[in-house]
Motif scaffolding. Structure first.
Motif, short mmCIF file in Angstrom:
data_model
loop_
_atom_site.label_atom_id
_atom_site.label_comp_id
_atom_site.label_asym_id
_atom_site.label_seq_id
_atom_site.Cartn_x
_atom_site.Cartn_y
_atom_site.Cartn_z
N SER A 77 0.83 -1.21 0.00
CA SER A 77 0.00 0.00 0.00
C SER A 77 0.86 1.26 0.00
O SER A 77 1.80 1.39 0.78
N GLY A 78 0.51 2.21 -0.87
CA GLY A 78 1.25 3.47 -0.92
C GLY A 78 0.67 4.54 -0.02
O GLY A 78 1.18 5.67 0.00
N PRO A 98 7.13 0.88 -0.90
CA PRO A 98 6.35 0.45 0.28
C PRO A 98 6.87 -0.84 0.89
O PRO A 98 6.97 -0.97 2.11
N THR A 99 7.24 -1.81 0.03
CA THR A 99 7.78 -3.07 0.52
C THR A 99 9.07 -2.84 1.28
O THR A 99 9.26 -3.35 2.39
N MET A 147 9.53 -3.50 5.44
CA MET A 147 10.45 -4.52 5.94
C MET A 147 11.60 -3.89 6.73
O MET A 147 12.09 -4.47 7.70
N ALA A 148 12.03 -2.70 6.33
CA ALA A 148 13.09 -2.00 7.08
C ALA A 148 12.61 -1.62 8.47
O ALA A 148 13.35 -1.73 9.45
N PHE A 149 11.36 -1.19 8.59
CA PHE A 149 10.81 -0.85 9.90
C PHE A 149 10.71 -2.09 10.78
O PHE A 149 11.06 -2.04 11.97
N PHE A 150 10.25 -3.19 10.23
CA PHE A 150 10.19 -4.42 11.01
C PHE A 150 11.58 -4.86 11.44
O PHE A 150 11.79 -5.29 12.58
N ARG A 151 12.53 -4.79 10.54
CA ARG A 151 13.91 -5.21 10.85
C ARG A 151 14.49 -4.38 12.00
O ARG A 151 15.23 -4.89 12.83
N SER A 152 14.14 -3.10 12.05
CA SER A 152 14.67 -2.20 13.08
C SER A 152 13.80 -2.15 14.33
O SER A 152 14.03 -1.32 15.21
#
Length: 290
Positions: free
Chosen positions: A146-147, A170-171, A175-180
């Motif tokens: 989602s944009g 968006p992808t 994923m960067a937010f989850f990783r951090s």
């Protein structure tokens, strides 16, 4: 109250912006609105000027992700709101996403339902992406692509160097937010039909969507993708060895090749895991210095 910047990437979206910008201004009267004109050949810039909205124009098209990055750099708000410039997203939903952000999250994504998907093919692809991302992260990912999202500017800018210039920002950002270990929430929305013609080309972008699957894994934990593949090759090597030993009484080259492939794939995954960790390390170090 935190200042809000609303960023809309747009490429030849003048028809949609004529209706969208006044509605957005009315819904968020105190917000900074930035339209990033990605090399449009229509009167996108004139529409923005008429609406009293800031427009950043590129001399040629650099991609949706490039427009997002340029808008994020120019924005002065502490909270960033990203919306498509094609009229799919309802300005009235911005308030709901901002309210969820105030609950302590770092990013809130507008999650589309099945009826809001742009066709059956896109709906199926997004379902696969959501499932894979959920398995990788251990969290429920309701809409990976989602944009429409709101995020804290400081958090988002940490990952600008990771974002691609194309459509898969968006992808990458999710994923960067989850990783951090940054909090991500999903707020249900209804997306309307876009105004004008889509810039997505099924044949060309089919390959891009396939690559997104691999990007999901490599951005979060590459070993989670490479280890099962390595285990599969190892198991196939064992099965082949058992078969050839019973029939021919010997070890064949096929089994040796499969075992070798298993080791190589595992080592690639291990190295990729270390590279991914190094990619995020400077961000973590900068946070500790603040």
């Amino acid at each position: 109250m935190s200042r809000i910047s609303i960023i809309l990437p747009a490429k030849n979206e003048a028809a949609a912006l004529k209706d969208l910008l006044p509605r957005l201004t009315a819904a968020q009267p105190g917000a900074e609105i930035i339209v990033v004109d990605d090399g449009s050949t229509d009167d996108t810039r004139a529409v923005c000027l008429a609406a009293g909205v800031q427009c950043l124009s590129s001399p040629y098209s650099m991609g949706n992700g490039a427009a997002i990055k340029r808008g994020a750099r120019a924005a002065s708000g502490e909270i960033l709101v990203f919306m498509d410039g094609d009229g799919q997203h309802d300005p009235a939903d911005v308030a709901r996403l901002l309210a969820r952000l105030d609950q302590g999250y770092d990013m809130v994504v507008g999650a589309r339902d099945w009826e809001s998907q742009a066709g059956v093919g896109r709906g199926v692809a997004n379902t696969v992406y959501n499932w894979l991302a959920s398995r990788m992260t251990g969290q429920v990912v309701a809409d990976l692509t989602s944009g429409f999202r709101v995020t804290r500017a400081a958090r988002f800018r940490e990952f600008l160097h990771l974002l691609p210039n194309g459509f898969s920002y968006p992808t990458t950002s999710t994923m960067a937010f989850f990783r951090s270990a940054y909090g991500v929430a999903y707020e249900p929305i209804k997306a309307g039909q876009r105004v004008g013609k889509s810039h997505i080309k099924p044949l060309k972008d089919g390959v891009r969507f396939l690559l997104i699957i691999f990007k999901i894994a490599t951005l979060y934990s590459p070993l989670k993708l490479f280890f099962p593949a390595s285990a599969l090759f190892f198991a196939l090597g064992c099965v082949n060895y058992a078969r050839t030993f019973l029939i021919e009484g010997r070890l064949t080259n096929g089994s040796a090749l499969m075992w070798s492939a298993a080791v190589i794939i595992f080592l690639i995954g291990l190295v990729s895991e270390q590279i991914t960790a190094l990619t995020y390390r400077p961000v973590e170090s900068s946070e500790m210095r603040k």
